[in-house]
Design an enzyme around this catalytic site. Structure first.
Site, PDB file in Angstrom:
ATOM      1  CG  ASP A 135      -2.059   0.988   1.074  1.00  0.00           C
ATOM      2  OD1 ASP A 135      -2.556   1.151  -0.054  1.00  0.00           O
ATOM      3  OD2 ASP A 135      -2.458   1.595   2.078  1.00  0.00           O
ATOM      4  CG  HIS A 142      -4.829  10.713   2.826  1.00  0.00           C
ATOM      5  ND1 HIS A 142      -5.899  10.606   3.691  1.00  0.00           N
ATOM      6  CD2 HIS A 142      -3.916   9.787   3.235  1.00  0.00           C
ATOM      7  CE1 HIS A 142      -5.653   9.658   4.585  1.00  0.00           C
ATOM      8  NE2 HIS A 142      -4.454   9.150   4.331  1.00  0.00           N
ATOM      9  CD  GLU A 207      -6.457   4.490   4.563  1.00  0.00           C
ATOM     10  OE1 GLU A 207      -5.948   5.163   5.472  1.00  0.00           O
ATOM     11  OE2 GLU A 207      -5.824   3.685   3.841  1.00  0.00           O
ATOM     12  CD  GLU A 209      -5.530   2.807  -0.377  1.00  0.00           C
ATOM     13  OE1 GLU A 209      -4.708   2.222  -1.123  1.00  0.00           O
ATOM     14  OE2 GLU A 209      -5.459   2.806   0.858  1.00  0.00           O
ATOM     15  CG  ASP A 241      -5.421  -0.481   3.374  1.00  0.00           C
ATOM     16  OD1 ASP A 241      -5.550  -1.691   3.575  1.00  0.00           O
ATOM     17  OD2 ASP A 241      -4.467   0.181   3.815  1.00  0.00           O
ATOM     18  NE  ARG A 245      -8.126   6.462   9.481  1.00  0.00           N
ATOM     19  CZ  ARG A 245      -7.381   6.473   8.390  1.00  0.00           C
ATOM     20  NH1 ARG A 245      -6.086   6.216   8.484  1.00  0.00           N
ATOM     21  NH2 ARG A 245      -7.908   6.706   7.204  1.00  0.00           N
ATOM     22  CD  GLN A 248      -2.973   4.251  10.886  1.00  0.00           C
ATOM     23  OE1 GLN A 248      -4.181   4.286  10.686  1.00  0.00           O
ATOM     24  NE2 GLN A 248      -2.099   4.584   9.964  1.00  0.00           N
ATOM     25  CE  LYS A 261      -3.712   1.913   7.126  1.00  0.00           C
ATOM     26  NZ  LYS A 261      -4.550   2.664   6.182  1.00  0.00           N
ATOM     27  CB  THR A 265      -7.397  -4.896   1.944  1.00  0.00           C
ATOM     28  OG1 THR A 265      -6.450  -4.465   2.917  1.00  0.00           O
ATOM     29  CG2 THR A 265      -7.338  -3.985   0.732  1.00  0.00           C
ATOM     30  CD  GLU A 381      -8.199  12.688   4.264  1.00  0.00           C
ATOM     31  OE1 GLU A 381      -7.803  13.564   3.473  1.00  0.00           O
ATOM     32  OE2 GLU A 381      -8.375  11.500   3.927  1.00  0.00           O
TER      33      GLU A 381
END
Length: 437
Positions: A135, A142, A207, A209, A241, A245, A248, A261, A265, A381
């Site tokens: 990834d 971002h 996320e 992607e 993905d 948070r 993380q 993570k 996915t 975000e």
């Protein structure tokens, strides 16, 4: 770069009715995939409209020759790895042959029709065996948004404009669209807590992607030149993905993403080929005051057409919305135009130390946020780091995902003078955390 030919002509139509105007999968798309029928046996297909064409049956039909026949045979079993390994020549030959068999007024319509199955009658599967998953972090908006939450005065780290940042992910937990995501456990530590606790994540996020499927391999110890990188790309998909948070934030120092993570996915099932995306190539450009890429990541040919123009969207559906019959609501829109590094640069940089990529390896672009409000590619975000909840049309609010929420990624490539093509859906619903043993 792939040249345009008759397979891109927007005036051509298929005799498959569902591939008409408004379809994400018209004659100009023709993505590959793997499905299973009632007997559960997987086989390779190409999608046209709302039908799938059995490539193994086509290989046995006598309608193909030469490289197209070789490609159909390679795609006829339960994975597309062998097709990916063949590279662009056989793949493009098969695309041209498929176009000739599916276009209006073909003399072979009756024979080909026997090889079609409605999509509703099959289960879509992962298109390839994924050996490795990497990834990246190519969405500069971002990176700025996330950096501003922790380093308001200096959001971008010093290396961002010099090196494509990436990390090795977990291939075993990549799943095809439609597979639920179980809320993961992890170590959580509140800022004022004396010690962490093991608990289900409270800050589950998506996320937005692009996924990239690797085609022909490179040998260990042999880097891929920037002008050869496109020949190692088998196709594209959507990729979510998922991120915990709060897990993380506690675990990522000093080595980066791990359990936050690796729990899941999600990818869309259809491999959109480089040939299908040829009309949507754009120049690779940098702001004048940004550093030029190092020479191994740069070339005139790459600058002329290394980028992609694909519109991206994320939709959210809650349990209450589905109970009330409400349609999923868009919560963000962005574009692949916002990739600071191109896919070719990712392949070249990935192999620059001699690392060998294999057919079926998967790359993630990283979160593709845009520069404007409403184009953020994650809830972290959109909610200002969990301080400003977003409000949905029915009055519900979200800072992070709740059990039963469904996230749906969509993508569409369009421009004047070209047929619009889509990627299908990359969708998953959040299941409650299991009881920890």
């Amino acid at each position: 770069m792939t040249a345009l030919d008759f397979t891109h002509d927007p005036r051509r139509r298929s005799w498959v009715t569902s591939a008409g105007t408004g379809s994400e999968f018209p004659l100009q798309n023709l993505p590959f995939g793997v499905v299973a029928g009632p007997d559960g046996e997987p086989y390779g297909v190409v999608r046209i409209g709302d039908e799938v064409l059995h490539l193994g049956g086509l290989a046995e039909s006598g309608l193909l020759t030469a490289e197209a026949q070789t490609a159909a045979e390679a795609a006829s079993d339960g994975t597309l790895n062998a097709l990916f390994a063949l590279g662009s020549g056989p793949r493009a030959a098969l695309r041209r042959a498929l176009h000739a068999l599916l276009v209006e007024r073909t003399p072979h319509q009756q024979a080909v029709a026997t090889l079609l199955t409605p999509l509703r009658d099959v289960d879509v599967l992962l298109p390839a065996r994924i050996g490795d998953y990497t990834d990246f972090y190519v969405g500069i908006h971002h990176a700025r948004n996330i950096g501003a939450l922790f380093r308001p005065d200096n959001p971008l780290l010093p290396n961002y404009k010099w090196v494509p940042i990436g990390y090795h992910g977990r291939a075993s937990s990549v799943r095809v669209s439609g597979t639920p995501i179980v809320r993961p456990h992890g170590q959580l530590k509140a800022p004022d807590a004396p010690a962490p606790v093991l608990a289900p994540t409270r800050r589950l996020d998506f996320e937005l992607e692009l996924g990239v499927w690797i085609g022909p391999p490179n040998r260990l110890g042999t880097p891929v030149r920037i002008d050869d990188a496109e020949s190692h790309i088998a196709g594209y998909c959507l990729l979510n993905d998922w991120s915990a948070r709060d897990v993380q934030a506690w675990e990522y120092q000093p080595l980066g993403p791990f359990l936050a993570k690796s729990f899941g996915t999600t990818v869309s099932p259809w491999v959109i080929t480089p040939e299908a995306l040829a009309p949507f190539r754009i120049p690779f450009e940098r702001p004048d005051d940004d550093p030029a890429p190092l020479s191994y990541l740069d070339s005139p040919r790459h600058r002329a057409g290394g980028g992609l123009d694909i519109a991206l969207e994320v939709q959210l559906s809650t349990v209450r919305m589905r109970a009330d019959g409400d349609a999923p609501t868009p919560i963000t829109r962005s574009s692949s135009r916002h990739m600071y590094w191109t896919v070719a640069q990712l392949v070249t940089h990935h192999t620059s130390n001699g690392c060998n990529l294999q057919p079926g390896d998967l790359l993630g672009s990283g979160t593709l946020s845009g520069p404007d409000a409403g184009s953020e590619g994650s809830l972290l975000e959109l909610s200002g780091g969990g301080t400003e909840p977003i409000t949905l049309p029915n009055g519900e609010t979200r800072m992070f995902l709740e059990d039963g929420d469904e996230i749906r990624l969509r993508a569409r490539a369009q421009r004047p003078g070209a047929a619009t093509i889509g990627f299908g859906e990359c969708v998953s619903v959040i299941d409650s955390a299991i009881t920890y043993p």
